[in-house]
Design a protein around this motif. Sequence first.
Motif, mmCIF file in Angstrom:
data_model
loop_
_atom_site.group_PDB
_atom_site.id
_atom_site.type_symbol
_atom_site.label_atom_id
_atom_site.label_comp_id
_atom_site.label_asym_id
_atom_site.label_seq_id
_atom_site.Cartn_x
_atom_site.Cartn_y
_atom_site.Cartn_z
ATOM 1 N N LYS A 50 0.869 -1.186 0.000
ATOM 2 C CA LYS A 50 0.000 0.000 0.000
ATOM 3 C C LYS A 50 0.903 1.232 0.000
ATOM 4 O O LYS A 50 1.403 1.658 1.031
ATOM 5 C CB LYS A 50 -0.880 0.003 1.245
ATOM 6 N N VAL A 51 1.135 1.777 -1.199
ATOM 7 C CA VAL A 51 1.993 2.939 -1.359
ATOM 8 C C VAL A 51 1.203 3.989 -2.138
ATOM 9 O O VAL A 51 0.587 3.678 -3.160
ATOM 10 C CB VAL A 51 3.284 2.575 -2.134
ATOM 11 N N SER A 52 1.240 5.219 -1.658
ATOM 12 C CA SER A 52 0.508 6.281 -2.363
ATOM 13 C C SER A 52 1.237 6.623 -3.661
ATOM 14 O O SER A 52 2.440 6.391 -3.793
ATOM 15 C CB SER A 52 0.384 7.524 -1.480
ATOM 16 N N ASP A 53 0.515 7.170 -4.614
ATOM 17 C CA ASP A 53 1.106 7.537 -5.911
ATOM 18 C C ASP A 53 2.253 8.526 -5.745
ATOM 19 O O ASP A 53 3.234 8.484 -6.480
ATOM 20 C CB ASP A 53 0.033 8.129 -6.835
ATOM 21 N N SER A 54 2.147 9.425 -4.770
ATOM 22 C CA SER A 54 3.197 10.426 -4.574
ATOM 23 C C SER A 54 4.479 9.799 -4.010
ATOM 24 O O SER A 54 5.557 10.355 -4.180
ATOM 25 C CB SER A 54 2.698 11.542 -3.645
ATOM 26 N N GLN A 55 4.372 8.669 -3.355
ATOM 27 C CA GLN A 55 5.530 8.006 -2.759
ATOM 28 C C GLN A 55 6.039 6.828 -3.592
ATOM 29 O O GLN A 55 7.039 6.212 -3.236
ATOM 30 C CB GLN A 55 5.180 7.489 -1.357
ATOM 31 N N LEU A 56 5.394 6.551 -4.696
ATOM 32 C CA LEU A 56 5.695 5.353 -5.469
ATOM 33 C C LEU A 56 7.120 5.333 -6.019
ATOM 34 O O LEU A 56 7.833 4.335 -5.881
ATOM 35 C CB LEU A 56 4.683 5.220 -6.617
ATOM 36 N N ARG A 57 7.572 6.417 -6.622
ATOM 37 C CA ARG A 57 8.920 6.453 -7.182
ATOM 38 C C ARG A 57 9.970 6.285 -6.086
ATOM 39 O O ARG A 57 10.929 5.540 -6.232
ATOM 40 C CB ARG A 57 9.168 7.745 -7.950
#
Length: 163
Positions: A50-57
Amino acid sequence: MDYSKQWFERLFKDNYPLMYRMAFSMVENADDAKDAVNQVFTQMWKGKPKVSDSQLRGYLLAATRNQCLHILRQRQLRRQMEEALQRDEVACRDEEREELLHELQQIIDDNLTEQDKRVLQLHYDEEMTYAETATVLGISTAAVNKHITRSLAKIRETFKNAK
């Protein structure tokens, strides 16, 4: 976060080049860098974190770094094991060599005459030629040859019978 096949393919295509460059800069091997990145994506697909899109990279880069560190630790461990095995092999060879030399010296002491021992010592230990050995001992080169031939035959025969 949507883990559909299309989303995951897009994630892979968008991030693979950056992850690969980072991995290659760490492990300095193309195959290992590819393996590291592929392992990150495999773990991500299986674990579906469960990773937010803003933290994905950031998540992908951190996971790649961790996977590269794991590869580097494995390399270091493999290298240490190989070095330990080589040290053990050298130690075994040295022990075997010492044992054989001791056995050879025992055979020489028990089975050869003093003249035979002296001829072998001058020729092999002192690295004298047959002529030089003959001169030192006051015998002919033919006699030196006879002593060496007879001594080596006795040593071979004794070794063969001992084994």
